[in-house]
Design an enzyme around this catalytic site. Structure first.
Site, PDB file in Angstrom:
ATOM      1  N   HIS A   1       0.830  -1.197   0.000  1.00 52.42           N
ATOM      2  CA  HIS A   1       0.000   0.000   0.000  1.00 52.42           C
ATOM      3  C   HIS A   1       0.867   1.251   0.000  1.00 52.42           C
ATOM      4  O   HIS A   1       1.922   1.263   0.614  1.00 52.42           O
ATOM      5  CB  HIS A   1      -0.942   0.027   1.217  1.00 52.42           C
ATOM      6  CG  HIS A   1      -2.106   0.928   0.999  1.00 52.42           C
ATOM      7  ND1 HIS A   1      -2.058   2.263   1.296  1.00 52.42           N
ATOM      8  CD2 HIS A   1      -3.315   0.686   0.446  1.00 52.42           C
ATOM      9  CE1 HIS A   1      -3.205   2.809   0.942  1.00 52.42           C
ATOM     10  NE2 HIS A   1      -3.985   1.879   0.423  1.00 52.42           N
TER      11      HIS A   1
ATOM     12  N   ASP B   1      -8.021  -5.246  -1.179  1.00 56.02           N
ATOM     13  CA  ASP B   1      -8.470  -6.066  -2.304  1.00 56.02           C
ATOM     14  C   ASP B   1      -8.261  -7.562  -2.108  1.00 56.02           C
ATOM     15  O   ASP B   1      -8.845  -8.362  -2.837  1.00 56.02           O
ATOM     16  CB  ASP B   1      -7.749  -5.620  -3.592  1.00 56.02           C
ATOM     17  CG  ASP B   1      -8.156  -4.222  -3.975  1.00 56.02           C
ATOM     18  OD1 ASP B   1      -9.353  -4.006  -4.148  1.00 56.02           O
ATOM     19  OD2 ASP B   1      -7.278  -3.349  -4.077  1.00 56.02           O
TER      20      ASP B   1
HETATM   21  N1  COA Z   1       4.170  -7.635  -4.264  1.00 55.55           N
HETATM   22  C1  COA Z   1       5.485  -7.715  -4.101  1.00 55.55           C
HETATM   23  N2  COA Z   1       6.245  -6.679  -3.719  1.00 55.55           N
HETATM   24  C2  COA Z   1       5.611  -5.513  -3.517  1.00 55.55           C
HETATM   25  C3  COA Z   1       4.231  -5.359  -3.664  1.00 55.55           C
HETATM   26  C4  COA Z   1       3.503  -6.484  -4.042  1.00 55.55           C
HETATM   27  N3  COA Z   1       2.191  -6.407  -4.200  1.00 55.55           N
HETATM   28  N4  COA Z   1       3.889  -4.100  -3.369  1.00 55.55           N
HETATM   29  C5  COA Z   1       5.008  -3.460  -3.061  1.00 55.55           C
HETATM   30  N5  COA Z   1       6.055  -4.312  -3.133  1.00 55.55           N
HETATM   31  C6  COA Z   1       7.443  -4.003  -2.854  1.00 55.55           C
HETATM   32  C7  COA Z   1       8.051  -3.256  -4.045  1.00 55.55           C
HETATM   33  O1  COA Z   1       8.617  -4.144  -4.981  1.00 55.55           O
HETATM   34  C8  COA Z   1       9.090  -2.426  -3.341  1.00 55.55           C
HETATM   35  O2  COA Z   1      10.167  -3.246  -3.005  1.00 55.55           O
HETATM   36  P1  COA Z   1      11.673  -2.719  -3.126  1.00 55.55           P
HETATM   37  O3  COA Z   1      11.753  -1.574  -2.178  1.00 55.55           O
HETATM   38  O4  COA Z   1      12.464  -3.905  -2.744  1.00 55.55           O
HETATM   39  O5  COA Z   1      11.815  -2.292  -4.545  1.00 55.55           O
HETATM   40  C9  COA Z   1       8.403  -2.029  -2.034  1.00 55.55           C
HETATM   41  O6  COA Z   1       7.482  -3.084  -1.760  1.00 55.55           O
HETATM   42  C10 COA Z   1       7.676  -0.687  -2.116  1.00 55.55           C
HETATM   43  O7  COA Z   1       6.706  -0.786  -3.144  1.00 55.55           O
HETATM   44  P2  COA Z   1       6.294   0.371  -4.157  1.00 55.55           P
HETATM   45  O8  COA Z   1       5.882  -0.241  -5.464  1.00 55.55           O
HETATM   46  O9  COA Z   1       7.346   1.437  -4.191  1.00 55.55           O
HETATM   47  O10 COA Z   1       5.042   0.945  -3.455  1.00 55.55           O
HETATM   48  P3  COA Z   1       4.034   1.981  -4.084  1.00 55.55           P
HETATM   49  O11 COA Z   1       3.574   2.816  -2.990  1.00 55.55           O
HETATM   50  O12 COA Z   1       4.602   2.688  -5.272  1.00 55.55           O
HETATM   51  O13 COA Z   1       2.890   1.038  -4.668  1.00 55.55           O
HETATM   52  C11 COA Z   1       1.038  -0.330  -4.753  1.00 55.55           C
HETATM   53  C12 COA Z   1       1.779   0.704  -3.934  1.00 55.55           C
HETATM   54  C13 COA Z   1      -0.312  -0.591  -4.102  1.00 55.55           C
HETATM   55  C14 COA Z   1       0.812   0.193  -6.189  1.00 55.55           C
HETATM   56  C15 COA Z   1       1.863  -1.630  -4.808  1.00 55.55           C
HETATM   57  O14 COA Z   1       2.013  -2.130  -3.491  1.00 55.55           O
HETATM   58  C16 COA Z   1       1.249  -2.672  -5.701  1.00 55.55           C
HETATM   59  O15 COA Z   1       1.460  -2.640  -6.927  1.00 55.55           O
HETATM   60  N6  COA Z   1       0.468  -3.641  -5.149  1.00 55.55           N
HETATM   61  C17 COA Z   1      -0.183  -4.647  -5.950  1.00 55.55           C
HETATM   62  C18 COA Z   1      -1.458  -4.099  -6.554  1.00 55.55           C
HETATM   63  C19 COA Z   1      -2.527  -3.887  -5.531  1.00 55.55           C
HETATM   64  O16 COA Z   1      -2.810  -4.751  -4.722  1.00 55.55           O
HETATM   65  N7  COA Z   1      -3.172  -2.723  -5.619  1.00 55.55           N
HETATM   66  C20 COA Z   1      -4.253  -2.364  -4.725  1.00 55.55           C
HETATM   67  C21 COA Z   1      -3.848  -1.255  -3.822  1.00 55.55           C
HETATM   68  S1  COA Z   1      -5.065  -0.930  -2.573  1.00 55.55           S
END
Ligand code: COA
Length: 383
Positions: free
Chosen positions: A269, A320
């Site tokens: 998140h 979700d």
């Molecule tokens: N699975 C695996 N690793 C994840 C992850 C996931 N769902 N979500 C975040 N991470 C990891 C990233 O790879 C990153 O790791 P690193 O620091 O080693 O590179 C770290 O956690 C930070 O993630 P980041 O993508 O920078 O967070 P964000 O704030 O930009 O993105 C989301 C937030 C929600 C977009 C992201 O967590 C995601 O894509 N989740 C999956 C989709 C989802 O469930 N969306 C619904 C949101 S309510």
């Protein structure tokens, strides 16, 4: 201005990638506390879930107060009336291609509704409150109509003795939900009603900030919610759970995804640094539905996935993850998970649109130009 001067004006700009932690406006509607709490108008959701019906929260968001009995009765009645869609919308839904995603149809039909607004272009606050009330009912009615028309069934008329959430499930499935299912749909909709400046709400507010109409703003929001990094995640969660045939295969599957640096849908998140406060409620809902064989199997897979993802990445499930299983238990096909999310978040979107109109400021960020300057122009004949 010369190219050199332009460089000087943009190179000092600091890009906040993804607008992370940028507060774009003030809001009184909801607070997403990074420490793992969520408040609607100051009420902690933990004090609301299971104790209110969804219509109370929809009212709270657009009127900024909880309704008393009379106010709720009037609001419920207005919602039920608005669940009757204009004929043109129903016909348009029936004419939609059978192979497109229901979110595509929902996006189009909300835009289409704007052509049939009985109050035209009256953008006064009272007209917007009435419009918001109608949209809160029309979005779920559209979703039910899309599903029923795709399975070649008629949509039952909304019942006056059912409230909005119960009518939604009734109209979607064609038979009245039992008490347990009714409680689940209320909790689901309450938990999805609002969530600060999430991407779709922000999109709605950007559109509203130009003084465009509410239908345009909600159409922007629907297009934004659809993406798998936002509301589209729950459908992807179910794809993953369906992909894993047996509970025993969970570990290998998830380890393989993580080894390949793939994201696990329904985890992580932007704001919460601890568990999403909605997760425990949705996990609890699913636990109560585990008497169903399929739900128990999905739940067991989910528990294993949670454990592995936490051990490897120290991240938690978001709204979700268990929402997907809760919807499945209610008999909702997975391509309708995001439309169900939209049918609940509509109350937050319209409340934010009204709040944005009151703020009356154009949301328009700048960018840092990193392209070239002073390129010699070559007429087309010489290119
Ligand atoms: N699975 C695996 N690793 C994840 C992850 C996931 N769902 N979500 C975040 N991470 C990891 C990233 O790879 C990153 O790791 P690193 O620091 O080693 O590179 C770290 O956690 C930070 O993630 P980041 O993508 O920078 O967070 P964000 O704030 O930009 O993105 C989301 C937030 C929600 C977009 C992201 O967590 C995601 O894509 N989740 C999956 C989709 C989802 O469930 N969306 C619904 C949101 S309510």
């Amino acid at each position: 201005m010369s190219g050199e001067n332009k460089m000087a004006t943009t190179e000092d700009r600091i890009v906040i990638r993804g607008l992370r932690d940028v507060a774009a406006a003030e809001t009184r509607l909801s607070f997403v506390d990074p420490n793992g709490a969520l408040y609607y108008l100051g009420y902690n959701i933990d004090d609301l879930v299971g104790r209110v019906i969804y219509a109370e929260i929809a009212y709270l968001l657009i009127h900024k107060k909880l309704p008393n009995k009379d106010e709720l009765a009037e609001f419920k009645s207005n919602l039920i009336s608005a669940m009757q869609l204009p004929d043109a919308i129903v016909e348009s839904i029936k004419a939609a291609p059978k192979n497109c995603h229901p979110m595509d149809i929902l996006r189009t039909e909300v835009s289409h509704l704007g052509e049939y607004d009985p109050e035209g272009y009256d953008l006064s606050r009272p007209a917007n409150i009435r419009r918001a009330t109608r949209l809160i009912a029309q979005v779920p009615a559209i979703v039910a109509t899309i599903y029923r028309s795709r399975i070649d069934q008629t949509v039952p008329e909304p019942r006056k003795d059912f409230d909005l959430a119960k009518n939604f499930l009734y109209m979607f499935r064609g038979s009245p939900p039992d008490d347990n299912e009714t409680a689940v749909i209320h909790q689901f909709m309450v938990l999805h009603a609002d969530h600060g400046f999430n991407a779709s709400t922000f999109a709605a507010r950007v559109t509203a900030s130009t003084n465009s109409d509410m239908y345009s703003a909600v159409t922007s929001a629907i297009g934004t919610l659809k993406g798998p990094l936002h509301g589209g995640a729950s459908e992807k969660v179910m794809d993953m759970l369906d992909d894993i045939n047996l509970e025993e295969e969970v570990e290998e599957y998830i380890q393989g995804m993580l080894d390949e640096n793939k994201k696990i849908m329904g985890f992580g998140h932007r704001v919460y640094k601890t568990e999403d406060p909605r997760t425990k409620h949705l996990r609890g809902i699913v636990e109560n539905l585990c008497h169903r064989e399929r739900t128990l199997s999905l739940y067991n897979k989910c528990i294993k996935i949670e454990k592995i993802v936490y051990e490897r990445k120290k991240i938690y499930p978001n709204v979700d993850f268990y929402a997907a299983v809760a919807m499945d238990a209610l008999g909702v096909p997975k391509e309708y998970f995001t439309p169900f999310f939209a049918s609940s978040r509509i109350s937050g979107w319209v409340a934010h649109v009204i709040e944005q109109y009151e703020d009356a400021v154009l949301l328009r960020p700048s960018s840092k130009y990193v392209g070239e300057y002073g390129r010699p122009f070559i007429p087309i004949a010489q290119r």
